[in-house]
Motif scaffolding. Structure first.
Motif, mmCIF file in Angstrom:
data_model
loop_
_atom_site.group_PDB
_atom_site.id
_atom_site.type_symbol
_atom_site.label_atom_id
_atom_site.label_comp_id
_atom_site.label_asym_id
_atom_site.label_seq_id
_atom_site.Cartn_x
_atom_site.Cartn_y
_atom_site.Cartn_z
ATOM 1 N N TYR A 1 0.833 -1.206 0.000
ATOM 2 C CA TYR A 1 0.000 0.000 0.000
ATOM 3 C C TYR A 1 0.865 1.252 0.000
ATOM 4 C CZ TYR A 1 -3.368 3.498 1.595
ATOM 5 O OH TYR A 1 -4.150 4.621 1.701
ATOM 6 N N THR A 2 1.946 1.238 0.783
ATOM 7 C CA THR A 2 2.865 2.377 0.801
ATOM 8 C C THR A 2 3.468 2.598 -0.579
ATOM 9 O OG1 THR A 2 3.431 1.790 3.080
ATOM 10 C CG2 THR A 2 4.852 3.376 1.979
ATOM 11 N N ALA A 3 3.886 1.520 -1.234
ATOM 12 C CA ALA A 3 4.450 1.628 -2.583
ATOM 13 C C ALA A 3 3.423 2.188 -3.559
ATOM 14 C CB ALA A 3 4.933 0.257 -3.051
ATOM 15 N N MET A 4 2.161 1.801 -3.393
ATOM 16 C CA MET A 4 1.104 2.300 -4.265
ATOM 17 C C MET A 4 0.919 3.805 -4.091
ATOM 18 S SD MET A 4 -2.933 1.162 -4.324
ATOM 19 C CE MET A 4 -2.577 -0.534 -4.735
ATOM 20 N N LEU B 1 0.317 -8.685 -4.355
ATOM 21 C CA LEU B 1 1.063 -9.802 -3.773
ATOM 22 C C LEU B 1 0.166 -10.756 -2.982
ATOM 23 C CD1 LEU B 1 4.183 -7.911 -2.339
ATOM 24 C CD2 LEU B 1 3.959 -9.011 -4.568
ATOM 25 N N ALA B 2 -1.139 -10.481 -2.947
ATOM 26 C CA ALA B 2 -2.040 -11.241 -2.076
ATOM 27 C C ALA B 2 -2.035 -12.736 -2.383
ATOM 28 C CB ALA B 2 -3.453 -10.693 -2.199
ATOM 29 N N HIS C 1 2.250 -9.924 5.289
ATOM 30 C CA HIS C 1 2.778 -11.281 5.190
ATOM 31 C C HIS C 1 3.912 -11.372 4.161
ATOM 32 C CE1 HIS C 1 -0.261 -12.894 7.809
ATOM 33 N NE2 HIS C 1 -1.238 -12.456 7.043
ATOM 34 N N HIS C 2 3.981 -10.389 3.250
ATOM 35 C CA HIS C 2 5.001 -10.401 2.199
ATOM 36 C C HIS C 2 5.839 -9.118 2.260
ATOM 37 C CE1 HIS C 2 2.820 -13.836 0.598
ATOM 38 N NE2 HIS C 2 1.706 -13.114 0.601
#
Length: 328
Positions: free
Chosen positions: A251-254, A294-295, A317-318
């Motif tokens: 989310y941060t990367a998005m 990545l889900a 988780h990733h």
């Protein structure tokens, strides 16, 4: 000891229809969890920034920190005192005088019927203190004229009004200022002026900021630590130099990829995919999994815990497996 210590902070709102409507229509109660199990610390004389999309719970946290909203669960301690649990009036009064807030809208947060002098000195006069010459001194500190003390708010531009709000916040000599989107209603050039002013005042007065914003680029050069909120939960926390170059949460990367950059004119901006889920009925597992590239199965069934990761913390988780689509 940190100036601000927030532990397991949760705020739930009852958004149900009135009781009679629920009985007639046989509807259950509807509870909206605006903030869920948020914990972080703000050391004295530092800036902690909370960022995230609209509806992520940023402003709700800010209101709980200054005492405008009571937490449903968890604690907010300022200088080791929990305003909602403390019973000593003297301690409560002392801590309250150390907290101020700068609101988002400089047009709505100033009383249009009061002169600037009365607006700025109100935090002092309300406690019976002396405010002789105070407004004039503070106006000059924020880049305005002492003569402006006799004017009314409608005689100022948006950027000047926000400077008035900063002057009012400084009047009671606070230790902590909560800044709720203080520049979002201003033009970009004026934003930079106000941010530079706030940065200078922080150094001059030894202030501590809780800076709330939806714009990562605004807080990049202001914050010592950035916390990223998603659907009321803290999903990542890191220093800005780490967050912008090696974000650990997708989310941060998005958010970073969607932010405008001066050195990338003509670059195609990829807007954040999908929408924030309904906070009344959030997804199971990780709330971000419907939008996450990545889900996997575990993301849909098990909620990740906020755990140490490098110099910060992340709930994924990733963690660390995503790359920015362009250099930050």
């Amino acid at each position: 000891m940190s100036l601000v210590s927030i532990k397991n902070l949760t705020r739930v709102f009852d958004v149900s229809k009135p009781w009679l409507n629920r009985v007639i229509e046989r509807l259950p109660k509807r509870m909206l969890t605006a903030v869920s199990d948020v914990s972080f610390e703000i050391p004295a004389r530092t800036t902690y920034a909370l960022v995230g999309e609209s509806g992520s719970g940023k402003s709700t946290i800010g209101k709980m920190v200054v005492g405008l909203l009571r937490p449903s669960e968890g604690t907010v301690e300022i200088e080791g005192i929990d305003l909602f649990a403390e019973t000593d009036p003297a301690k409560i009064e002392r801590v309250r005088s150390d907290i101020q807030m700068i609101f988002q809208d400089p047009f709505a947060s100033l009383n249009p019927r009061w002169r600037v002098r009365d607006i700025i000195t109100e935090p002092v006069t309300a406690r019976g203190g002396s405010a002789e010459g105070l407004a004039e001194r503070l106006l000059e500190q924020v880049g305005l004229s002492a003569e402006d003390a006799a004017k009314y708010p409608h005689q100022f531009s948006g950027g000047q009004r926000q400077r008035l709000c900063v002057a009012r916040a400084l009047a009671s000599e606070p230790k902590l200022i909560v800044c709720d989107e203080p520049t979002s209603a201003l033009d970009v050039s004026v934003q930079a002026q106000v941010l530079n002013l706030m940065s200078d005042l922080k150094d001059q007065h030894g202030l501590t900021y809780l800076f709330i914003s939806h714009d990562l680029t605004v807080v990049r050069h202001m914050a010592d630590t950035i916390g990223v909120l998603y659907l009321g939960r803290l999903v990542e926390e890191a220093p800005p130099e780490v967050l912008f170059t090696r974000p650990a949460h997708p989310y941060t990367a998005m958010l970073i990829d969607a932010a405008p950059r001066l050195d990338a004119f003509g670059r195609e901006v990829i807007p954040p995919e999908g929408e924030i889920p309904d906070p009344i009925d959030p997804p199971k597992g990780c709330a971000f999994h419907p939008r996450c590239p990545l889900a996997t199965g575990i993301c849909k069934s098990e909620r990740p815990k906020l755990e140490p990761f490098g110099p910060g913390r992340v709930a994924c988780h990733h963690a660390g497996q995503i790359e920015l689509t362009s250099a930050a």
